[in-house]
Write a protein that holds these residues in place. Structure first.
Motif, PDB file in Angstrom:
ATOM      1  N   GLY A  24      36.154  99.820   4.351  1.00  0.00           N
ATOM      2  CA  GLY A  24      35.595  99.326   5.612  1.00  0.00           C
ATOM      3  C   GLY A  24      35.734 100.340   6.741  1.00  0.00           C
ATOM      4  N   THR A  25      36.875 101.030   6.779  1.00  0.00           N
ATOM      5  CA  THR A  25      37.104 102.055   7.808  1.00  0.00           C
ATOM      6  C   THR A  25      36.127 103.216   7.642  1.00  0.00           C
ATOM      7  N   ALA A  26      35.943 103.669   6.395  1.00  0.00           N
ATOM      8  CA  ALA A  26      35.025 104.787   6.123  1.00  0.00           C
ATOM      9  C   ALA A  26      33.598 104.438   6.552  1.00  0.00           C
ATOM     10  N   ARG A  27      33.175 103.196   6.261  1.00  0.00           N
ATOM     11  CA  ARG A  27      31.823 102.757   6.631  1.00  0.00           C
ATOM     12  C   ARG A  27      31.688 102.658   8.158  1.00  0.00           C
ATOM     13  N   PHE A  28      32.710 102.080   8.824  1.00  0.00           N
ATOM     14  CA  PHE A  28      32.672 101.920  10.277  1.00  0.00           C
ATOM     15  C   PHE A  28      32.601 103.288  10.980  1.00  0.00           C
ATOM     16  N   ILE A  29      33.419 104.241  10.557  1.00  0.00           N
ATOM     17  CA  ILE A  29      33.458 105.561  11.200  1.00  0.00           C
ATOM     18  C   ILE A  29      32.161 106.329  10.931  1.00  0.00           C
ATOM     19  N   TYR A  30      31.610 106.181   9.751  1.00  0.00           N
ATOM     20  CA  TYR A  30      30.326 106.836   9.438  1.00  0.00           C
ATOM     21  C   TYR A  30      29.232 106.325  10.391  1.00  0.00           C
ATOM     22  N   ASN A  31      29.165 105.000  10.555  1.00  0.00           N
ATOM     23  CA  ASN A  31      28.177 104.395  11.459  1.00  0.00           C
ATOM     24  C   ASN A  31      28.447 104.766  12.916  1.00  0.00           C
ATOM     25  N   TRP A  32      29.740 104.835  13.283  1.00  0.00           N
ATOM     26  CA  TRP A  32      30.111 105.226  14.649  1.00  0.00           C
ATOM     27  C   TRP A  32      29.637 106.660  14.950  1.00  0.00           C
ATOM     28  N   THR A  33      29.793 107.541  13.954  1.00  0.00           N
ATOM     29  CA  THR A  33      29.365 108.946  14.114  1.00  0.00           C
ATOM     30  C   THR A  33      27.849 109.033  14.310  1.00  0.00           C
ATOM     31  N   LEU A  34      27.101 108.294  13.491  1.00  0.00           N
ATOM     32  CA  LEU A  34      25.637 108.290  13.628  1.00  0.00           C
ATOM     33  C   LEU A  34      25.218 107.754  14.993  1.00  0.00           C
ATOM     34  N   LYS A  82      32.877 113.900   8.904  1.00  0.00           N
ATOM     35  CA  LYS A  82      32.316 115.119   8.312  1.00  0.00           C
ATOM     36  C   LYS A  82      31.090 114.785   7.447  1.00  0.00           C
ATOM     37  N   ASP A  83      31.172 113.710   6.669  1.00  0.00           N
ATOM     38  CA  ASP A  83      30.052 113.302   5.806  1.00  0.00           C
ATOM     39  C   ASP A  83      28.811 112.983   6.629  1.00  0.00           C
ATOM     40  N   ALA A  84      28.999 112.265   7.747  1.00  0.00           N
ATOM     41  CA  ALA A  84      27.869 111.900   8.617  1.00  0.00           C
ATOM     42  C   ALA A  84      27.250 113.144   9.258  1.00  0.00           C
ATOM     43  N   CYS A  85      28.095 114.074   9.698  1.00  0.00           N
ATOM     44  CA  CYS A  85      27.590 115.318  10.314  1.00  0.00           C
ATOM     45  C   CYS A  85      26.861 116.182   9.285  1.00  0.00           C
ATOM     46  N   ASP A  86      27.397 116.238   8.063  1.00  0.00           N
ATOM     47  CA  ASP A  86      26.745 116.996   6.984  1.00  0.00           C
ATOM     48  C   ASP A  86      25.384 116.398   6.637  1.00  0.00           C
ATOM     49  N   ALA A  87      25.295 115.058   6.691  1.00  0.00           N
ATOM     50  CA  ALA A  87      24.025 114.376   6.417  1.00  0.00           C
ATOM     51  C   ALA A  87      22.965 114.773   7.440  1.00  0.00           C
ATOM     52  N   TYR A  88      23.391 114.881   8.716  1.00  0.00           N
ATOM     53  CA  TYR A  88      22.466 115.312   9.772  1.00  0.00           C
ATOM     54  C   TYR A  88      22.043 116.767   9.580  1.00  0.00           C
ATOM     55  N   LYS A  89      22.990 117.618   9.188  1.00  0.00           N
ATOM     56  CA  LYS A  89      22.677 119.037   8.964  1.00  0.00           C
ATOM     57  C   LYS A  89      21.648 119.216   7.844  1.00  0.00           C
ATOM     58  N   LYS A  90      21.794 118.420   6.784  1.00  0.00           N
ATOM     59  CA  LYS A  90      20.826 118.470   5.677  1.00  0.00           C
ATOM     60  C   LYS A  90      19.452 117.996   6.132  1.00  0.00           C
ATOM     61  N   PHE A  91      19.452 116.994   7.023  1.00  0.00           N
ATOM     62  CA  PHE A  91      18.189 116.483   7.581  1.00  0.00           C
ATOM     63  C   PHE A  91      17.494 117.545   8.427  1.00  0.00           C
ATOM     64  N   PHE A  92      18.278 118.260   9.251  1.00  0.00           N
ATOM     65  CA  PHE A  92      17.714 119.318  10.105  1.00  0.00           C
ATOM     66  C   PHE A  92      17.137 120.461   9.269  1.00  0.00           C
ATOM     67  N   LYS A  93      17.753 120.725   8.106  1.00  0.00           N
ATOM     68  CA  LYS A  93      17.280 121.809   7.229  1.00  0.00           C
ATOM     69  C   LYS A  93      16.111 121.386   6.340  1.00  0.00           C
ATOM     70  N   GLY A  94      15.761 120.093   6.401  1.00  0.00           N
ATOM     71  CA  GLY A  94      14.662 119.577   5.579  1.00  0.00           C
ATOM     72  C   GLY A  94      15.044 119.313   4.141  1.00  0.00           C
ATOM     73  N   LEU A  95      16.353 119.201   3.863  1.00  0.00           N
ATOM     74  CA  LEU A  95      16.820 118.972   2.489  1.00  0.00           C
ATOM     75  C   LEU A  95      16.969 117.493   2.154  1.00  0.00           C
TER      76      LEU A  95
END
Length: 373
Positions: A24-34, A82-95
């Motif tokens: 639950g904590t991992a999911r909450f923090i991921y959503n908070w980061t987004l 870190k996972d949420a930020c990496d997801a955004y980086k992949k999105f910016f690179k078109g991956l």
């Protein structure tokens, strides 16, 4: 080479409660980061680095409202950022597509465990702020460097997945080049004559899918019966049926995944010097409304992923043919290209007298890709 090792863990009821808290904590923090990234972007700001967000998170934990975040390991929250930020980086690179918020109902329950603090015994593993959790004896090799440990729940059991470095098994390769043509009629047809049938056409899968359809109809009718105004009421019977549906989906997924593992292992263990596959445009294939469901069931992307990493492990060259390479339209005897070949034409007939199954011919042409491509 780093290979994944996934083992089942056997937590007690108290430990399982702590595992759910970490999930639950991992999911909450991921959503908070987004949410923070989107809010900052709307206000004209730039991308916030994961280091800055972690500093914000440390301050957030000190507040009375979010003190509950301290009940789980600090690394769970840090890795979720870190996972949420990496997801955004992949999105910016078109991956990848734009990252989406994780739903409690739909997202996979999982969290990260610090690899430096992961300790392994013969029959137990130490998970941060959970304690020693029982595992099957000698299921994880001792005294190894473990990478990216993740704890997950598949709807029935808890698992721990770790990366373990292994030496590549490069020995005794033949001079054979194998072409693989994948499809809906059969999962894979190889140029050396091996044919792997579509497991979704077997009696076992058909029976499970029939049971799944019945349960889904029952749930749908129960939702309609318990509807109050514009809202659907979830009763205890609906919860039981949804759990049963989830377990059926899990069983079907495991059967298909196991079959793909067996298929790819059989192909790779023939030890060819190289394997050639055509470039698969899965997104484009899924746009065909008549075949999209059948293509999704075949798990073609997973098939390709497994072939790739197994080729790397055994030292086999993996080649992806150009997507415009006419593997099915090219005659394997005379080299003539039949431009008017339709998808419904399952047998290839050439003017030179060559009569052959189109999928088998495609695999032969793929095996010779470098020679003609």
């Amino acid at each position: 080479m780093i290979l994944g090792k996934k083992v089942r863990i056997f937590p007690t009821k108290e430990q399982e409660q702590k595992l759910w808290q970490s999930v639950g904590t991992a999911r909450f923090i991921y959503n908070w980061t987004l949410a923070r990234q989107e809010e900052n972007y709307k206000n004209g700001g730039k991308f916030i680095s994961d280091g800055n967000l972690r500093k914000e998170l440390t301050i957030l934990k000190k507040t009375e409202e979010f003190k509950w975040l301290n009940k789980v390991s600090n690394n769970v929250a840090k890795q979720a950022v870190k996972d949420a930020c990496d997801a955004y980086k992949k999105f910016f690179k078109g991956l990848a597509d734009k990252p989406r918020f994780k739903s409690r109902r739909k997202s996979k329950p999982s969290f990260y465990n610090d690899n430096l603090k992961l300790k392994v015994k013969d029959n137990a593993v130490l998970i941060e702020k959970v304690g020693w959790v029982t595992v099957k004896k000698n299921s994880i090799p001792l005294n190894w460097k473990y990478t990216n440990p993740r704890v997950s729940f598949d709807g029935k059991y808890w698992f721990l997945a770790v990366g373990i470095e292994k030496e590549q098994a490069i020995e005794g390769l033949t001079n054979e080049s194998i072409g693989i043509d994948v499809g809906v009629k059969d999962l894979a047809i190889c140029s050396n004559g091996m044919i792997f049938k579509n497991i979704n056409k077997t009696r076992v899968i058909k029976q499970l899918e029939k049971k799944l359809r019945r349960l889904q109809r029952r749930v749908s009718s129960k939702y309609l019966k318990n509807k109050k105004g514009d809202k659907f009421v979830k009763t205890s019977n609906i919860i039981k049926l949804e759990k049963e549906i989830g377990l059926l989906h899990r069983k079907l997924k495991n059967i298909r995944n196991n079959y793909i593992h067996q298929t790819t292992a059989t192909i790779v263990k023939t030890k060819p010097c190289r394997i050639v596959m055509e470039t698969l445009n899965i997104k484009g294939m899924m746009k065909n409304k008549h075949l999209s469901k059948a293509i999704a069931k075949q798990c073609l992307y997973e098939f390709k992923r497994q072939i790739q990493y197994k080729c790397t492990f055994y030292g086999i060259e993996f080649v992806e043919a150009d997507k415009w390479f006419p593997s099915s339209k090219l005659c394997s005897c005379c080299g003539n290209i039949k431009k008017d070949l339709k998808l419904s034409d399952r047998v290839y007939k050439c003017e030179c007298g060559n009569v052959i199954d189109r999928d088998f011919q495609a695999s032969i042409n793929l095996s010779r890709y470098k020679l003609v491509g």
